[in-house]
Each structure stands twice: as C-alpha cells, then as structure tokens.
Write an enzyme that holds these catalytic residues in place. Structure first.
Site, PDB file in Angstrom:
ATOM      1  N   SER A  84       1.319   2.754   4.840  1.00 11.10           N
ATOM      2  CA  SER A  84       2.277   3.252   5.835  1.00 11.10           C
ATOM      3  C   SER A  84       2.825   2.175   6.758  1.00 11.10           C
ATOM      4  O   SER A  84       3.235   2.465   7.885  1.00 11.10           O
ATOM      5  CB  SER A  84       1.644   4.381   6.668  1.00 11.10           C
ATOM      6  OG  SER A  84       1.265   5.460   5.824  1.00 11.10           O
TER       7      SER A  84
ATOM      8  N   GLY B  52       0.794  -1.211   0.000  1.00 13.04           N
ATOM      9  CA  GLY B  52       0.000   0.000   0.000  1.00 13.04           C
ATOM     10  C   GLY B  52       0.832   1.269   0.000  1.00 13.04           C
ATOM     11  O   GLY B  52       2.057   1.257   0.146  1.00 13.04           O
ATOM     12  N   HIS B  53       0.124   2.386  -0.107  1.00 15.68           N
ATOM     13  CA  HIS B  53       0.786   3.693  -0.224  1.00 15.68           C
ATOM     14  C   HIS B  53       1.622   4.018   1.008  1.00 15.68           C
ATOM     15  O   HIS B  53       1.253   3.713   2.142  1.00 15.68           O
ATOM     16  CB  HIS B  53      -0.252   4.785  -0.444  1.00 15.68           C
ATOM     17  CG  HIS B  53      -1.198   4.970   0.716  1.00 15.68           C
ATOM     18  ND1 HIS B  53      -0.902   5.741   1.809  1.00 15.68           N
ATOM     19  CD2 HIS B  53      -2.432   4.467   0.937  1.00 15.68           C
ATOM     20  CE1 HIS B  53      -1.908   5.731   2.655  1.00 15.68           C
ATOM     21  NE2 HIS B  53      -2.855   4.951   2.154  1.00 15.68           N
ATOM     22  N   ASN B  54       2.782   4.587   0.748  1.00 12.13           N
ATOM     23  CA  ASN B  54       3.711   5.076   1.775  1.00 12.13           C
ATOM     24  C   ASN B  54       4.281   3.985   2.673  1.00 12.13           C
ATOM     25  O   ASN B  54       4.804   4.288   3.749  1.00 12.13           O
ATOM     26  CB  ASN B  54       3.059   6.166   2.631  1.00 12.13           C
ATOM     27  CG  ASN B  54       2.816   7.440   1.847  1.00 12.13           C
ATOM     28  OD1 ASN B  54       1.682   7.736   1.476  1.00 12.13           O
ATOM     29  ND2 ASN B  54       3.887   8.178   1.560  1.00 12.13           N
TER      30      ASN B  54
END
Length: 368
Positions: A277, A257-259
């Site tokens: 994250s 997932g993002h970050n």
C-alpha cells in the site's frame, strides 16, 4: 535516423562505420574539425579507442578527451575542449550530448530478435484464449483460459499467462516472464526476463498455531508504455489492483508489494523494495536500494537517495536521503556533524579529566 554503412576493407563483410560529416548531419550537430574522421564504435570515454565515437557533457570529460585516443566526440555546447588537433579529430557540437547519444544509440543498437509471426509448435494455448493472429509466440509459451492477447504482442520462450490475463497491443514479454491470473498489461509494455506479475502479496495473520496466509483476491494493473526490469516482482492486491502508472520505468530486482499505487512517469531503480500500500506520486524517482515502509506516501516529483529507508511520508518535490530517510539538507548536516565526533569526543575526555582537578583546586582555595 538512418545509419550510414561504409564497406569494410574485407570485401566479404561490412561493418558499420560513420564519417564525422555524416554524423553531424544525422545529429543536427555543428561540425568542428575534420569531416573525414571515420569511427566504427560508440564507447564511453574511459573505454574509447582510436576509432571510437564518444560523448562529452562537462568540463571534466572535455579535458579527458584531449588525452584520449578517440578521434571524434559529441559535445554539449559550452563544454568544448580548448586544445586539440582539428586536422586529425572532429567535434560534433550539440545542445545536449546525452540527448544526441540517445538518438545515436537508437540507430546503432541491433533490434531484439523476436519469434516469427504465429505460435511455435510447442506453445500451449487454451482454446478459450483470444490471441490476435499478428502475435509472435515463442517456444514453450503457456497461455491460460480466457486470456486476451492483442495485436502485435511478442511472447518470448517460456512466457506464462494465467487465466484471464490481458496483454495489450504492441507489448513484449521477454523469456520466462510470468503474468498471473486476471492481471492486465496495457499497450507497449516491455517486461524483461523472469519478472513475475501478480504473485500473492506477503500477508499473514499470527495465530497460536503459526502464521495463517491471507488470501489476495485482487490483481495487477500495468498501464501503457511501462517498462519492467528482469527478476522484478509485482504482487497482486489484497482488494483491487496493485497499479503501475503510464510510462513508469522499473529496474531489475525490484519488489513492489500488494496494493501499491505507482503514478505516471516514475523511475524506480534496481533493488528497491516497496511494502504494501505504498503510494508513489507522478514523476517521483527512487534511487537504487530504497526501502519503503508500508502505507507511506511519496509525493509527486519527490526524489529518494540510494539505500534510503523511508519511514514517513515525503512531501511533493522534496529530496530525502539516509537511513532513516530525512530531508537531504538535514541528513547532510548530520553527516557533517558525525565527521567531527572524534574531535568532540577528545574534547569531552579532556574536559572530564580537567573538571575534578578544577573542583579540587577550588575546594583547596576555599579552605581557611
């Protein structure tokens, strides 16, 4: 390491064959048994035939080899079988059979066929892109505006690079890989077919009118010597990068997932899913099918067992398993207790049946 070739009986073709003494020399192994044994394939022990070279790493496989048709095996020192015919068979004794197997497979595995140097006529390359002339660009590749493709990169058929994407020297992108806008790949990165680097993160705000998409303005940063499996997806950051550290290896069908921030030298096995994250420390190992809640930290060199659901941070060097994931020793105690539940339930039923009778007897005994 070179691979010796011996002519096949059919003079019109050759097949790879190896003598035991030549293999011993190539693997720096101690030869025990016949130097004249010839093999022509490398197989797992349970699939080995009468001309197969196989590998023995423990006592179980050692005993199995004595019953197998394989005439030759690479064996870890200390795991040699007790009874076998050294006139007809051969053992190649090494310090570590797995490392020897890796060396041998490097020699016998055919190289992946790459497009020729230059661009295929069907490739679409934006005039503003900077592509090194040593690159190999296959059919129907699309290279977007202001991309930078460095020396000796290989782009197989239908690879797509978005605007301002960077592909570092010596990297190889197999068929159908997509690298979205502004994403950056380091040197010697290998990405297998149909992986997607830099899709939008999965982020929405609930409103009375329904979910509203949150823009993701970041990018993906893949450092040097990373390998990414087929159909894996790595989402771009909401702010800044989603990062995969140097030397990390990611299996097929993984969702990152993002970050997320993944450290160096990590192993992430197939079908893992990392929410946004997540932080994974250097050298951590995630077994197949692990799911990780957003904003969780996995410590350096931690290990997570297959199909675990991680809801909390895992300290450095610890092994956690289960759903929800807990320290392995705690999970094993819970599983051991669960196996006794039928016995415990039977004891509880007996106790609850006996208790009213005991109460009645006590009451009758107390009556004048």
């Amino acid at each position: 390491m070179t691979t010796a070739l011996v002519a096949d009986a059919d003079a019109s073709r050759t097949s790879p064959q190896w003598r035991a003494d030549a293999l011993a020399q190539q693997l720096d192994a101690e030869l025990r048994g016949s130097p004249d044994v010839v093999v022509d394939s490398v197989d797992a022990l349970d699939h080995a035939g009468p001309s197969s070279l196989t590998f023995i790493r423990d006592a179980k496989h050692s005993r199995a080899w004595t019953r197998s048709p394989s005439p030759c095996a690479v064996v870890t020192r200390g795991c040699e079988p007790d009874s076998w015919d050294p006139q007809e068979r051969a053992l190649l004794v090494v310090d570590d059979a797995d490392h020897a197997m890796q060396r041998l497979l490097e020699a016998v595995t055919p190289p992946h066929v790459a497009p020729p140097v230059g661009a295929h006529p069907t490739a679409a390359i934006d005039p503003s892109a900077c592509v090194d002339p040593s690159c190999r660009i296959g059919p129907f590749v699309a290279i977007g505006p202001k991309c930078r493709v460095e020396a000796d990169v290989v782009l197989h058929a239908r690879v797509s690079l978005g605007a301002e994407a960077v592909v570092g020297a010596g990297s190889e992108l197999r068929a159908g890989v997509v690298v979205e806008d502004r994403c950056q790949l380091g040197q010697r990165v290998l990405i297998h077919p149909n992986a997607v680097i830099g899709a939008d993160g999965f982020g929405y705000l609930p409103t009375p009118q329904g979910p509203v998409k949150i823009p993701h303005a970041g990018f993906v940063l893949i450092e040097d010597d990373v390998e990414i499996g087929a159909c894996t997806t790595i989402d771009r950051g909401k702010f800044g990068p989603t990062r995969v550290g140097r030397g990390t290896k990611i299996d097929n069908h993984v969702q990152i997932g993002h970050n997320c921030d993944i450290g160096q030298g990590c192993i992430i096995c197939g079908a893992c899913a990392l929410s946004g994250s997540v932080r994974v420390g250097d050298g951590a190992i995630l077994a197949g099918g692990v799911g990780i809640k957003d904003n969780v930290a996995i410590g350096p060199r931690a290990r997570v067992g297959a199909r675990s659901g991680v809801m909390n941070d895992i300290p450095e060097g610890e092994t956690w398993v289960g759903y929800p994931a807990r320290p392995a020793s705690q999970t094993m105690r819970i599983i051991a207790a669960e196996t006794r539940l039928p016995e415990i339930a039977s004891a509880v039923r007996r106790f609850t049946k006996q208790r009213p009778r005991d109460a009645q007897a006590n009451a009758e005994g107390a009556s004048p």
